[in-house]
Structures are given as structure tokens and as C-alpha cells.
Scaffold this motif. Structure first.
Motif, PDB file in Angstrom:
ATOM      1  N   ARG A  67      48.492  13.877  34.322  1.00 24.07           N
ATOM      2  CA  ARG A  67      47.171  13.295  34.096  1.00 24.07           C
ATOM      3  C   ARG A  67      46.845  13.353  32.615  1.00 24.07           C
ATOM      4  O   ARG A  67      46.940  14.401  31.978  1.00 24.07           O
ATOM      5  CB  ARG A  67      46.105  14.031  34.879  1.00 24.07           C
ATOM      6  CG  ARG A  67      44.683  13.547  34.548  1.00 24.07           C
ATOM      7  CD  ARG A  67      43.663  14.137  35.450  1.00 24.07           C
ATOM      8  NE  ARG A  67      43.764  13.416  36.729  1.00 24.07           N
ATOM      9  CZ  ARG A  67      43.080  13.757  37.809  1.00 24.07           C
ATOM     10  NH1 ARG A  67      42.278  14.783  37.787  1.00 24.07           N
ATOM     11  NH2 ARG A  67      43.210  13.054  38.911  1.00 24.07           N
ATOM     12  N   THR A  85      41.078   7.907  32.198  1.00 28.11           N
ATOM     13  CA  THR A  85      42.027   8.799  32.851  1.00 28.11           C
ATOM     14  C   THR A  85      43.216   7.985  33.337  1.00 28.11           C
ATOM     15  O   THR A  85      43.044   6.956  33.991  1.00 28.11           O
ATOM     16  CB  THR A  85      41.382   9.506  34.064  1.00 28.11           C
ATOM     17  OG1 THR A  85      40.223  10.216  33.631  1.00 28.11           O
ATOM     18  CG2 THR A  85      42.366  10.467  34.726  1.00 28.11           C
ATOM     19  N   ASP A  87      46.610   8.522  35.589  1.00 27.06           N
ATOM     20  CA  ASP A  87      47.381   9.380  36.491  1.00 27.06           C
ATOM     21  C   ASP A  87      48.714   8.709  36.786  1.00 27.06           C
ATOM     22  O   ASP A  87      48.757   7.504  37.075  1.00 27.06           O
ATOM     23  CB  ASP A  87      46.634   9.593  37.807  1.00 27.06           C
ATOM     24  CG  ASP A  87      45.445  10.509  37.661  1.00 27.06           C
ATOM     25  OD1 ASP A  87      45.627  11.635  37.162  1.00 27.06           O
ATOM     26  OD2 ASP A  87      44.331  10.105  38.046  1.00 27.06           O
TER      27      ASP A  87
END
Length: 129
Positions: A67, A85, A87
């Protein structure tokens, strides 16, 4: 606040994808709307198409979770709040699911950011594979 999310299933091993997305200063290698980028593992400056610059702080770079999280902290655009973000999720058989989420204020910027992020996620597969 607008919340955006783009994703892609990439035919590359998660560690290979993670190596690219966690390389903060080199985001311009795979993110088409960013024409230049500099920095280190804590801070970076990106130059967008059209010449606007943004200063960003790396909030998290977690190789266990794969992440990467960053925040826009300054620059030429009037951004009140931003948190991005990325991931990288193991999808088995040397495949990765990449999920790129962004919270942004003002909402008026959401459409432009959403298009740029979707293009970047799609471009990541072409860049890697």
C-alpha cells in the motif's frame, strides 16, 4: 469531498507492480498526466500536463500490504484536501489487482483527477508487461 477509485487486473507479479508504484519520485514514468517528477521516498514534486506543479508527501509506503499513500500538500492548484492510495493485491498466477483510490476536495477537481487516474492505472499494465 469526492472519493474516486480506479482498478485494473495486471498480468504481472505483485512484487514487480509494487516496485514501480512505490518508487515515489518516478511516478512520471507510468502516469501519463504527470510529465515530470522529482523527490525521494518522503516527498515529491510532480509537474502536470499544462505545467502546474504539486508538492506531495508520502504518508505510507508499506511493502507488506503493498500500500502506497500520499497527500498533496501544496502547489499551483487550489486543492483543499487530497489523499491518494494505491493498493497492489496478489490475484494469483503472477497477476495483480491494482486499486487506486483518491479523496479530493474541492469536488470540482474530481472529474479531471478521475480521468487522469483511470488512464494511469490502465497505462501501468502497458508500462510493466
Amino acid at each position: 469531498m469526492a472519493t474516486l477509485r480506479s482498478h485494473a487486473l495486471i498480468e504481472c507479479a505483485p512484487d514487480a507492480v509494487w516496485k514501480v508504484v512505490s518508487d515515489a519520485p518516478n511516478i512520471s514514468d507510468w502516469f501519463p498526466a504527470i510529465t515530470a517528477s522529482t523527490g525521494d521516498d518522503k516527498h515529491r514534486t510532480v509537474t502536470l500536463e499544462g505545467g502546474a506543479q504539486l508538492q506531495e508527501d508520502v504518508v505510507l509506503s508499506d511493502p507488506q500490504l503493498r500500500r502506497f499513500r500520499y497527500r498533496v500538500v501544496g502547489g499551483d492548484l487550489s486543492i483543499d484536501s487530497h489523499l491518494g492510495t494505491i493498493d497492489v493485491i496478489d490475484a494469483g498466477a503472477d497477476r495483480s489487482l491494482v486499486v487506486y483510490s483518491t479523496d479530493i476536495e474541492p469536488e470540482a477537481l474530481a472529474e479531471t483527477f478521475d480521468q487522469a487516474i483511470a488512464e494511469a492505472v490502465e497505462n501501468l499494465a502497458a508500462y510493466l508487461c
